[in-house]
Design an enzyme around this catalytic site. Structure first.
Site: not given
Lengths: 387, 353
Positions: A126-127, A129, A245, A370-372
């Site tokens: 996966q490209g 970030s 999903e 992220s969770n944030e």
């Protein structure tokens, strides 16, 4: 409301359990169950076998290996697979690029890429970030400039998981630097890792493993027919990939298996008056985690039934958020059970793996949004709280 | 496994929602009463009229042959509206009467008798395993309390020690002092003997606990909704509170806690309908609901600020109720201790069966 599985679903569950525990090769399960850094040959062999048996990509369209199961059946399949320590199909293939190509790719792209993606004859990475585009993914700066019937790609990706084994990378690239919003000038491009100008550099992580990489693109020429869907619509495809999903977002089966193992391990660690499993504080903590994992699994089951197939879905953020938290909590429990034996690292014993595995999975609340970011999706997308 | 509710259950939900809005405390018009609720006969007869009081008992015992699922639907609506009643208490008592085959169940479902269980004791942690009340020659001596709604009850059901074991007794027109039932050679009718009492109590309290957890779910739902609305409308520094990410991130966590509790409570209702003896699922649900309720209740007040502390505004009352529910029929600690004792009974907790 009905607590029991229907007879059909109960039979399905039994069929999955029988397959994963008796028909799927036991040596692959054992090597996966041992933990530690994933062996690419185990992953390849497992997915090849699952694909032969029609179980690698059940959520894909039927013509490319899909099974037309209900959401509940897909949950049962994952649950039984994880409970039996079967190496799961590579997420980059089965859950990321495959569904994007199936939903948005041309017929030629589907025919060319989906079969080897399902069988893992192509290993994808996966490209997304970049060094300056993490949670703010839309700020990505890797460019693709059209030159005849090719795109010329320049830039850098990072956190590319298992990129060292990959044959291809699916990348978000900026194709219109002048778009009015930064989300609007991005395209979804498929790039062969062996292309001239692609360089992979490993990143060492705190657990001692080599799991992620930097990938550099220096005037990499990519045929134009490897752009998926429409030019400058890549952001939509990325959102689809990250949030479409509800089943499989939270690794409930893996968490439950590890928690059951933690109980067994606690029963083997002696204390002054018994084993750690007799310790009231530790036992209460395990009981509490079982409650919390139950709540998560039931939430997966409840929201899966109302899934809005194919659309970005804020409910999946609940599952990602809570799934990563509980995965981390259970691995932290294992470090605590290992105690002093966990101070020495090795990759042959559960005690020796406890600390590096715990450290490794601090990633779970960072990757995939992220969770944030997940809380942001919930507060704005579900609660309507928009600053 | 199916979490959807059918059209009859929807009709019941709508009827109770309407009833609850009529009987809900009126906030914003001066201070509403604080602390533990008192019995309201009007609300109670309205619940009897829609059939809510007899839902889970077999028809041949004087009930309506529904299940814990319908009970949870009713309790959630009461919780959402902040209507405090003896619903859970009546369910525990009703379940015991049904298991004993006692004719008083008919009066209970009609609302003409208010029967509540006397389970707690002064100076003792929660336990269903023992009672300091002594039974002898059809009389009881001892003290139980606090017993919610005892002052309004026509009957109480008392577990008592008889020849070293626990039996269940029915007491009519109990003597109540400061919320405690006082028994002094008080005449009582034995409902169940020692061989049946432990199992019957467990089943009855399982049902009552599911009702409490469902009430807590409705209460949490209301508290979360009110808090989200407040963040949208309340302005400070010239902007709505939802401008501040430190608040919206916490609201997101409240929502996660709410949805985890929702799944678990709905499952528990189904599980108890399927197997009334499934105490492990009830304990897990009590833990999840207790933790979610504590989180949501505390955050609802904090995110509202000072207004959340006032008796004239609803949200603090919701937190009051969540605080009480967490300590009723065993608190989080007690249920975790029970679950911890059974850890070796299973490898994983199986949901799909």
């Amino acid at each position: 409301m009905q607590r029991r599985l229907s007879p059909d679903d109960a039979a399905f569950q039994q069929r999955m359990r029988t397959y994963f525990t008796t028909e799927f090769p036991a040596d692959l399960r054992e090597r996966w169950s041992a933990g530690g850094e994933p062996d690419p040959e185990v992953i390849r062999a497992a997915q090849r076998r699952l694909h032969e048996d029609g179980l690698a990509v059940p959520h894909w369209p039927a013509e490319y290996g899909g099974q037309d199961w209900t959401m509940l059946q897909r949950h049962i399949y994952l649950q039984e697979m994880q409970a039996a320590s079967v190496p799961p199909p590579l997420a980059f293939n089965a859950n990321m690029v495959g569904p994007v190509i199936a939903a948005f790719g041309s017929q030629e792209q589907k025919d060319r890429f989906l079969p080897p993606t399902a069988s893992l004859d192509i290993w994808w990475c996966q490209g997304f970030s970049e060094p300056d585009a993490g949670s703010d993914l839309a700020s990505l700066r890797t460019t693709a400039v059209k030159d005849g019937d090719e795109w010329v790609v320049n830039g850098q990706k990072t956190w590319t998981t298992l990129g060292q084994h990959a044959d291809w990378i699916f990348a978000l690239v900026r194709t219109d630097p002048d778009a009015p919003k930064k989300q609007m000038g991005i395209s979804f491009l498929l790039i062969e890792m062996s292309s001239p100008g692609v360089t992979v550099r490993p990143i060492q992580l705190i657990d001692g493993g080599h799991e992620v990489n930097e990938v550099f693109f220096d005037n990499v020429r990519v045929p134009a027919d490897q752009l998926v869907g429409e030019e400058n619509k890549g952001w939509d495809y990325a959102k689809f990939l990250l949030g479409n999903e509800r089943v499989g977002v939270a690794p409930v089966g893996s968490i439950k298996r590890r928690l059951a193992e933690a109980k067994e391990w606690a029963g083997t660690v002696s204390t002054d008056d018994g084993t750690l499993l007799d310790d009231p504080l530790l036992a209460a903590r395990i009981a509490e985690l079982e409650c919390q994992v139950l709540a998560l699994e039931l939430t997966v089951l409840r929201v899966a039934a109302n899934s809005r197939e194919g659309k970005p879905d804020p409910a999946s953020s609940i599952l990602k958020l809570r799934g990563s938290q509980l995965q981390q909590d259970v691995l932290e429990l294992v470090v605590d059970i290992a105690g002093p034996a966990g101070l020495r690292w090795d990759d042959t014993s559960w005690e020796g793996l406890a600390a590096p595995t715990y450290l490794n999975f601090r990633k779970a609340s960072i990757y995939g949004g992220s969770n944030e970011v997940q809380r942001q999706v919930i507060s704005s997308g579900i609660l309507g709280l928009r600053g | 496994m199916d979490f959807s509710i059918d059209s009859e259950q929807k009709a019941l939900r709508d009827a109770v929602r309407e009833l609850a809005s009529r009987h809900a405390p009126q906030h914003g018009q001066g201070d509403a009463p604080v602390g533990p609720a008192t019995h309201d006969a009007d609300t109670w007869s309205a619940l009897a009229e829609v059939g809510a009081l007899g839902l889970p008992y077999p028809e041949d015992a004087g009930g309506f042959g529904a299940s814990a699922v319908e009970v949870a639907v009713v309790a959630s609506e009461l919780g959402r509206a902040g209507v405090l009643t003896a619903y859970a208490e009546s369910l525990v008592a009703g379940s015991l009467l049904a298991q004993a085959g006692h004719e008083l169940l008919g009066d209970l479902t009609e609302g003409s008798a208010l029967v509540v269980p006397a389970l707690a004791e002064p100076g003792r942690a929660w336990s269903l395993a023992s009672s300091s009340v002594q039974a002898e020659d059809s009389t009881l001596t001892g003290r139980k309390g606090p017993v919610p709604y005892a002052d309004a009850a026509s009957h109480v059901i008392v577990p008592a020690t008889e020849d070293g074991a626990l039996a269940l007794y029915l007491v009519e027109s109990p003597t109540v002092e400061n919320g405690h039932v006082v028994l002094d050679s008080t005449k009582a009718t034995r409902l169940l003997d020692a061989s049946a009492t432990a199992g019957a109590l467990a089943q009855a309290v399982n049902l009552g606990t599911v009702a409490l957890c469902a009430e807590a779910l409705g209460t949490m739902d209301a508290a979360t909704t009110m808090t989200v609305e407040y963040l949208k409308t309340r302005k400070q520094f010239g902007v709505p509170l939802m401008t501040f990410q430190t608040l919206t991130q916490r609201a997101a966590d409240m929502y996660v806690s709410l949805e985890l509790a929702r799944s678990t409570v709905q499952f528990a209702a189904m599980a108890i309908a399927d197997n009334p003896e499934d105490s492990a699922t009830v304990s897990r649900t009590k833990v999840v609901t207790g933790q979610s309720g504590r989180h949501i209740g505390q955050e609802a007040i904090q995110l509202h600020g000072g207004i959340g502390m006032t008796a004239e505004y609803a949200v603090g009352h919701l937190t009051t109720r969540l605080t009480a529910i967490e300590r009723t029929y065993g608190d989080t600690r007690q249920h975790l201790a029970a679950l911890a004792a059974g850890l070796s009974d299973h490898g994983q907790v199986d949901v799909l069966a």
